[in-house]
Enzyme design. Structure first.
Site, PDB file in Angstrom:
ATOM      1  N   LYS A   2      39.823 -53.680 -25.203  1.00  0.00           N
ATOM      2  CA  LYS A   2      40.308 -54.048 -24.079  1.00  0.00           C
ATOM      3  C   LYS A   2      39.831 -55.518 -23.625  1.00  0.00           C
ATOM      4  O   LYS A   2      38.563 -55.268 -23.437  1.00  0.00           O
ATOM      5  CB  LYS A   2      39.919 -52.896 -23.108  1.00  0.00           C
ATOM      6  CG  LYS A   2      40.601 -53.272 -21.520  1.00  0.00           C
ATOM      7  CD  LYS A   2      39.943 -52.776 -20.591  1.00  0.00           C
ATOM      8  CE  LYS A   2      39.116 -53.545 -19.967  1.00  0.00           C
ATOM      9  NZ  LYS A   2      39.167 -54.829 -19.214  1.00  0.00           N
ATOM     10  N   GLY A  54      27.727 -52.174 -17.573  1.00  0.00           N
ATOM     11  CA  GLY A  54      27.103 -51.604 -18.558  1.00  0.00           C
ATOM     12  C   GLY A  54      26.426 -50.199 -18.244  1.00  0.00           C
ATOM     13  O   GLY A  54      26.651 -49.175 -18.906  1.00  0.00           O
ATOM     14  N   GLU A  57      25.761 -55.244 -24.577  1.00  0.00           N
ATOM     15  CA  GLU A  57      25.177 -56.735 -24.453  1.00  0.00           C
ATOM     16  C   GLU A  57      25.453 -57.142 -23.144  1.00  0.00           C
ATOM     17  O   GLU A  57      26.573 -57.419 -22.631  1.00  0.00           O
ATOM     18  CB  GLU A  57      25.783 -57.608 -25.297  1.00  0.00           C
ATOM     19  CG  GLU A  57      25.664 -57.143 -27.118  1.00  0.00           C
ATOM     20  CD  GLU A  57      24.270 -57.365 -27.328  1.00  0.00           C
ATOM     21  OE1 GLU A  57      23.161 -57.887 -26.778  1.00  0.00           O
ATOM     22  OE2 GLU A  57      23.849 -56.960 -28.408  1.00  0.00           O
ATOM     23  N   CYS A  70      26.145 -66.134 -21.317  1.00  0.00           N
ATOM     24  CA  CYS A  70      24.901 -65.286 -21.033  1.00  0.00           C
ATOM     25  C   CYS A  70      23.436 -65.751 -21.606  1.00  0.00           C
ATOM     26  O   CYS A  70      22.301 -65.423 -21.033  1.00  0.00           O
ATOM     27  CB  CYS A  70      24.943 -63.845 -21.771  1.00  0.00           C
ATOM     28  SG  CYS A  70      25.305 -64.224 -23.589  1.00  0.00           S
ATOM     29  N   GLU A 125      21.607 -63.734 -11.642  1.00  0.00           N
ATOM     30  CA  GLU A 125      22.583 -64.632 -12.882  1.00  0.00           C
ATOM     31  C   GLU A 125      23.653 -65.380 -12.273  1.00  0.00           C
ATOM     32  O   GLU A 125      24.564 -64.623 -11.829  1.00  0.00           O
ATOM     33  CB  GLU A 125      22.954 -63.538 -13.942  1.00  0.00           C
ATOM     34  CG  GLU A 125      23.542 -64.208 -15.256  1.00  0.00           C
ATOM     35  CD  GLU A 125      24.113 -63.236 -16.034  1.00  0.00           C
ATOM     36  OE1 GLU A 125      24.594 -62.122 -15.478  1.00  0.00           O
ATOM     37  OE2 GLU A 125      24.611 -63.676 -17.289  1.00  0.00           O
TER      38      GLU A 125
END
Ligand code: NAD
Length: 495
Positions: free
Chosen positions: A185, A243, A261, A297, A397
């Site tokens: 996906k 996650g 990740e 990232c 972030e």
């Protein structure tokens, strides 16, 4: 402009081809999503998503293909297929980069040189590893045996939008090389290159059912994969928040393997005592902060200068100068160093974080003024100083072209800044003294430490995060292949 690319988009939209199952494109049967070009803010079109029944169909197709002879049991054959696929990806690099440019705002030229090249390298590298699959033997007085890796089975692959084709390559190449069957996906913000890749995989001879692609959002399609009892593993790249959902899905279903990740907040440390010309590395730092519009990232969130105030002032000036040169433009133009950010919500959030930091006392060191106008999702590359930790930017972030620049007196303070983060994905240290560089590598705890130049390593080096940047497994390197295998011991008892 890519003729094949635009024909492909037209066909996908005309026939609503959002489910690629058993090597056949099908129309999606669930609610539609809008595909938006971030450079213009204009819709490319709307596309029906895959229904729950289509998720089940794709998983069943993968299960049957995994069990059928000719894939999991044929290391050499798989390797050859992956090499053919690598060649096709290489030949169609222009089309793939076009699709990622119009949908994710990725700079076309860089996509070909970096992202597509990376996928090709991954497919070839893991093809070679698949071809040389060995195990370990053990002998004792009472018997002997061997330990070998076997494919896990049906693997769900859930991807982010920031490197649509590169992240796909990082997952798909080792997972296929290990002999698994996949249901993939892509992010709902970047679906086209994954659908095109599925076409190339069929052309390369990937058997029916081995690579299935479903377009859908996280809440429905992503969660359906996470909760599916006939999926043996999910490999995920994306945010920490999602996650964590996958860990919950696994716990609530069949305890499928989960590899995560996740996010990062990389630092770029300049050890001024051991850097002959700190101003000379400004271009590398700015590229690390603003490349891919900071939606990376491993993007530099903080530039940490270890040295005297006077030297810092000079360095900050050089950095500001480079930041103002960083070219923001249409990703299809030859000049762009970065394009827009992915969507309006991301643009608004990034700008709000910058405003909040400034209101809390941060100052602007540099902010690009030459940014395209119009309805695209443009954000000016920005360097800030004196960002307080109380501002969201101080700890969050940002995932946009914004970085803070600061000075510390000691190396230990810089180490503490990196190691004190909940994230531990990557960082860079510039230090030209070998012994001191070794010291930095012993102190800084991140998955990838780049020395003397921003880098994520190569296809042969494992990539993944410590602390909350990752959970079980790595992309790249032989370790990635191991992550898509279970261990099996065969023991022979001798009389
Ligand atoms: P995201 O977590 O929002 O989405 C990632 C994927 O998860 C998408 O396919 C999405 O549809 C799906 N998803 C969303 N909600 C879900 C749910 N509730 N259940 C199941 N699936 C769901 O991340 P993003 O915005 O696409 O990507 C940005 C993030 O990815 C950043 O945090 C970035 O650091 C991270 N990232 C990490 C790496 C790495 O290698 N460590 C690489 C690239 C990006």
């Amino acid at each position: 402009m890519s003729q094949r690319g635009s024909e492909f988009v037209q066909q996908v939209l005309q026939d609503q081809l959002s489910a690629y199952i058993n090597n056949k494109p099908q129309a999606g049967q669930a609610e539609s999503i809008d595909l938006i070009n971030p450079s213009t803010g204009a819709p490319i079109g709307s596309l029906a998503t895959a229904s729950a029944a289509q998720v089940d169909e794709a998983v069943a197709a993968a299960r049957a293909a995994f069990a059928a002879p000719g894939w999991a049991d044929d290391d050499g054959g798989r390797a050859e297929t992956l090499r053919r696929l690598a060649t096709l990806v290489h030949e169609h690099g222009d089309v793939i980069a076009y699709l990622d440019a119009i949908e994710a705002g990725k700079v076309h030229r860089l996509s070909i040189d970096e992202d597509v090249a990376d996928v090709v390298a991954n497919l070839r590298y893991f093809a070679d590893l698949a071809d040389h699959h060995d195990g370990r033997q053990v002998q004792t007085a009472g018997g002997w045996g061997w330990v070998r890796g076997v494919p896990i089975g049906v693997v769900g692959v859930v991807l982010p939008w920031n490197f649509p084709i590169a992240m796909l390559g990082w997952k798909v190449a080792p997972a296929l090389a290990a002999g698994n069957a996949l249901v993939l996906k892509p992010s709902e913000d970047s679906v086209l290159s994954a659908l095109f890749f599925a076409e190339l995989a069929r052309e390369a001879g990937v058997p029916d059912g081995i690579l299935n692609v479903l377009v859908g959002d996280g809440e429905h399609t992503g969660a359906a994969l996470g909760r599916h009892d006939d999926i043996d593993m999910v490999t995920f790249t994306g945010s920490g928040q999602v996650g964590r959902e996958f860990l919950r899905y696994a716990a609530d279903s069949n305890l499928k393997r989960i590899s995560l990740e996740l996010g990062g907040r990389a630092a770029y440390i300049v050890d001024a005592e051991h850097t002959r010309n700190p101003g000379g590395i400004a271009e590398d730092i700015v590229g690390a902060a603003f490349g891919n519009a900071g939606q990376n990232c491993t993007a530099t969130s903080r530039v940490v200068f270890v040295g005297e105030p006077e030297a810092y002032e000079k360095f900050a000036g050089a950095l500001a100068e480079q930041a103002l040169r960083f070219r923001v433009a249409d990703p299809m133009s030859g000049e762009a160093a970065m394009g827009p950010v992915i969507n309006g919500a991301a643009r608004d959030r990034i700008l709000a974080w910058v405003d909040e930091a400034i209101a809390a006392g941060a100052s602007v060191l540099a902010r690009q003024v030459d940014v395209p106008e119009g309805d695209g999702f443009w954000v000016a590359p920005t360097l800030l100083q004196n960002v307080p930790n109380s501002a969201t930017l101080g700890t969050g972030e940002v995932f946009g072209p914004v970085a803070q620049v600061l000075r510390v007196d000691t190396r230990e303070e810089a180490v503490e800044l990196v190691n004190g983060e909940p994230y531990g994905l990557a960082s860079t240290v510039w230090c030209e003294d070998l012994a001191m560089a070794k010291w930095w590598s012993d102190q800084v705890r991140v998955g990838t430490l780049a020395l003397n130049g921003y880098s994520e390593g190569t296809v042969a080096t494992p990539f993944g995060g410590l602390r909350q940047s990752g959970f079980w497994g790595r992309d790249n390197g032989p370790e990635a292949l191991d992550g898509y295998r279970e261990l099996m011991t065969v023991w022979v008892t001798t009389p």
